[in-house]
Write an enzyme that holds these catalytic residues in place. Sequence first.
Site, short mmCIF file in Angstrom:
data_model
loop_
_atom_site.label_atom_id
_atom_site.label_comp_id
_atom_site.label_asym_id
_atom_site.label_seq_id
_atom_site.Cartn_x
_atom_site.Cartn_y
_atom_site.Cartn_z
N GLU A 114 53.86 89.00 50.36
CA GLU A 114 52.56 88.59 50.26
C GLU A 114 52.23 86.98 50.23
O GLU A 114 51.37 86.55 50.55
CB GLU A 114 51.81 89.30 49.05
CG GLU A 114 51.36 90.94 48.97
CD GLU A 114 51.20 91.47 47.86
OE1 GLU A 114 52.33 91.42 46.98
OE2 GLU A 114 50.32 92.00 47.76
N GLU A 134 56.09 98.43 47.36
CA GLU A 134 55.50 98.95 45.82
C GLU A 134 55.34 100.34 45.72
O GLU A 134 55.42 100.84 44.43
CB GLU A 134 53.91 98.16 45.85
CG GLU A 134 54.17 96.68 45.63
CD GLU A 134 54.22 95.93 46.85
OE1 GLU A 134 54.60 96.51 47.88
OE2 GLU A 134 54.04 94.63 46.85
#
Length: 260
Positions: A114, A134
């Site tokens: 990210e 995640e």
Amino acid sequence: MHLQTLLFNINNGIATVTINRPDKLNALNAQAKSELRDVFTQIKTDSNVNVVILTGAGEKAFVAGTDIKELTLLNSETGKEFSAKGQEVFDLIENLGKPMIAAVNGYALGGGCELALACHVRIASENAKFGQPEVNLGIIPGYGGTQRLARLIGRGRAMELILTGNQIDAQEALRVGLVNKVVPQADLMGAAIAMAEQIASKGQIAIRMALKAVNMTQETTLSDGQQLEASLFGVCCDSEDFKEGTAAFLEKRKPAFKSK
Ligand code: COA
């Protein structure tokens, strides 16, 4: 500024920010995120900096994600706040007003992927690995990854990475458009500096207007984006750099931009 988790230097208008927790694969703990905010807040208004390179210390990782140790006590309320605060730091980077080059020197997982996505250009070393793992922890990307990854590589490919938690290597990242370029690890910083120098050699008003216009594609319709483009084009036309750039072309010489 006293920094514990980052290295920061400025050379010839190019700032290099290095996340420096190599023993933890540069995982982003609260301290690192707070220092990123402080450093980028300073860079934003520092007229000595035209371009920024962001990288990780060591040869193994860019950033292997947010620090998993700090996730364990989160609940719905604190989790939302945790995500929103991280998003703020990454938004600051994307909207810095100065070009950000991610030099991805190894694992870019979770918050690391990210972070690279919040930069404007990504150059990867051959050993780099990208992923949003995640779901393996029972969560989803929370620092803008669900939004930026889909916008950059398309919804189908982003879905696959986010739903499976799979990692992809640098060549696959290049193929799907997640990175701009792949180079041997020994050449990574050289390639990032060469691109930074090329960008820094232009008139910085045009560079900033271009960043603003292209960033806007994340949020707007084609017609609103084109209106903004026309306004920013007009701003460039008022600059000394515009007069210098066009005159230099017609006089067959190199332009000497003053970023005014
Ligand atoms: N958060 C906290 N610590 C992390 C971390 C993270 N995201 N990623 C790596 N580390 C730490 C490890 O706990 C280990 O610390 P230790 O030596 O004190 O035990 C150290 O960094 C080295 O990592 P290790 O797992 O031993 O290296 P490896 O080469 O075997 O594996 C990875 C590398 C990247 C595959 C593995 O570390 C990993 O899966 N990390 C988590 C990735 C992730 O899920 N990120 C998203 C988080 S939201």
